[in-house]
Scaffold this motif. Structure first.
Motif, PDB file in Angstrom:
ATOM      1  N   UNK A   1       0.838  -1.207   0.000  1.00 15.41           N
ATOM      2  CA  UNK A   1       0.000   0.000   0.000  1.00 15.41           C
ATOM      3  C   UNK A   1       0.867   1.248   0.000  1.00 15.41           C
ATOM      4  N   UNK A   2       0.347   2.311  -0.609  1.00 19.15           N
ATOM      5  CA  UNK A   2       1.118   3.541  -0.680  1.00 19.15           C
ATOM      6  C   UNK A   2       1.914   3.612  -1.968  1.00 19.15           C
ATOM      7  N   UNK A   3       2.767   4.619  -2.057  1.00 21.94           N
ATOM      8  CA  UNK A   3       3.520   4.868  -3.276  1.00 21.94           C
ATOM      9  C   UNK A   3       5.010   4.957  -2.988  1.00 21.94           C
ATOM     10  N   UNK A   4       5.784   4.966  -4.064  1.00 23.19           N
ATOM     11  CA  UNK A   4       7.238   5.203  -4.025  1.00 23.19           C
ATOM     12  C   UNK A   4       8.048   4.046  -3.450  1.00 23.19           C
ATOM     13  N   UNK A   5       7.428   2.877  -3.283  1.00 22.23           N
ATOM     14  CA  UNK A   5       8.200   1.702  -2.863  1.00 22.23           C
ATOM     15  C   UNK A   5       8.950   1.152  -4.080  1.00 22.23           C
ATOM     16  N   UNK A   6      10.116   0.578  -3.852  1.00 26.18           N
ATOM     17  CA  UNK A   6      10.870  -0.005  -4.958  1.00 26.18           C
ATOM     18  C   UNK A   6      11.399  -1.373  -4.566  1.00 26.18           C
ATOM     19  N   UNK A   7      11.701  -2.183  -5.574  1.00 23.14           N
ATOM     20  CA  UNK A   7      12.291  -3.499  -5.361  1.00 23.14           C
ATOM     21  C   UNK A   7      13.648  -3.591  -6.029  1.00 23.14           C
ATOM     22  N   UNK A   8      14.621  -4.096  -5.310  1.00 17.89           N
ATOM     23  CA  UNK A   8      15.981  -4.236  -5.823  1.00 17.89           C
ATOM     24  C   UNK A   8      16.477  -5.651  -5.583  1.00 17.89           C
ATOM     25  N   UNK A   9      17.373  -6.107  -6.449  1.00 14.31           N
ATOM     26  CA  UNK A   9      17.963  -7.431  -6.251  1.00 14.31           C
ATOM     27  C   UNK A   9      19.354  -7.305  -5.650  1.00 14.31           C
ATOM     28  N   UNK A  10      19.692  -8.271  -4.807  1.00 16.06           N
ATOM     29  CA  UNK A  10      21.001  -8.269  -4.156  1.00 16.06           C
ATOM     30  C   UNK A  10      21.306  -9.648  -3.614  1.00 16.06           C
ATOM     31  N   UNK A  11      22.518 -10.110  -3.850  1.00 15.34           N
ATOM     32  CA  UNK A  11      23.033 -11.318  -3.204  1.00 15.34           C
ATOM     33  C   UNK A  11      23.766 -10.861  -1.951  1.00 15.34           C
TER      34      UNK A  11
END
Length: 238
Positions: free
Chosen positions: A47-57
């Motif tokens: 919910x909401x805005x401006x969330x992001x998803x990133x990949x990382x080992x």
């Protein structure tokens, strides 16, 4: 006030529940996962805005450094860090392959060390912050067939307490949540009806139960260096 929250391992299980609760509390969330598609999908579902998803080992120092530099560049300084990434390869020690030992320790213990170190730059610039690491009740009481996993989670406890002492003068708090039997992918193959008999509260916990404990520790300004069990009393039965 909205804070920037980085949830490592936030695409599923406990991490996903933490990310969801923080987003509901109007915080901005960065979901970090080994799988980029999973991270983006989890972030988009919040919910909401401006969330992001990133990949990382998280077991790779270079990857962790790259990810946190990207967070700093695109989102700003980190206020909250939650380390929920973890794996388990259950087996008796005599049957555990060395490569599985290294994978568990690098993900569960070294990965948390690396993300904590990477986040400190932001928190020092912010003049404060909070970190919650996700351990396990087996790190306190041990368990047959989980020697390496138990060692990784016990190591997290010592690391958390030591880091809490180091950074307290800079207004950075570090705590550990130690879940018990929580209904996630990691416990899906277990015999829940049999195992819940050992839990005084008589049931498996839900990821949301752990998320509430994490949120409490993030938002409580006079608590640091603590280990909070979320295990339905399982530790009492050992």
């Amino acid at each position: 006030m909205s804070r920037l929250c980085v949830v490592v391992g936030g695409s599923r299980g406990i991490g996903q529940a933490v990310a969801s609760l923080l987003a509901e509390k109007s915080q901005r969330v960065v979901v970090v996962s080994r799988n980029l598609d999973a991270a983006r999908a989890a972030a988009a579902s919040l919910p909401g805005a401006d969330h992001i998803g990133l990949n990382c080992d998280v077991s790779s120092e270079q990857d962790v450094q790259r990810t946190f530099e990207q967070i700093l560049r695109e989102c700003g300084n980190v206020d909250y860090l939650i380390n929920a990434a973890g794996i388990s390869r259950d087996a008796l020690l005599a049957r555990t392959r060395p490569e599985d030992m290294m994978s568990i320790l690098h993900t569960n213990l070294l990965g948390t060390m690396l993300t904590c170190r990477a986040s400190l730059r932001s928190m020092l610039q912010n003049r404060g912050g909070a970190i919650v690491n996700i351990g396990s009740v087996v790190g306190l009481k041990g368990n047959v067939g989980q020697t390496v996993y138990s060692a990784s989670k016990a190591g997290l406890q010592g690391f958390t307490l030591s880091l809490a002492k180091e950074v307290a003068p800079r207004n950075i708090r570090v705590n550990l949540v130690a879940p018990g039997l929580i209904r996630t992918d990691m416990t899906a193959a277990l015999d829940e009806d049999e195992l819940k008999r050992a839990v005084p509260l008589g049931r498996f916990g839900e990821p949301r139960d752990v998320a509430h404990a994490v949120h409490f520790l993030l938002e409580t300004p006079y608590v640091t260096g603590q280990v909070l069990l979320v295990d339905g009393g399982l530790r009492l039965a050992s």
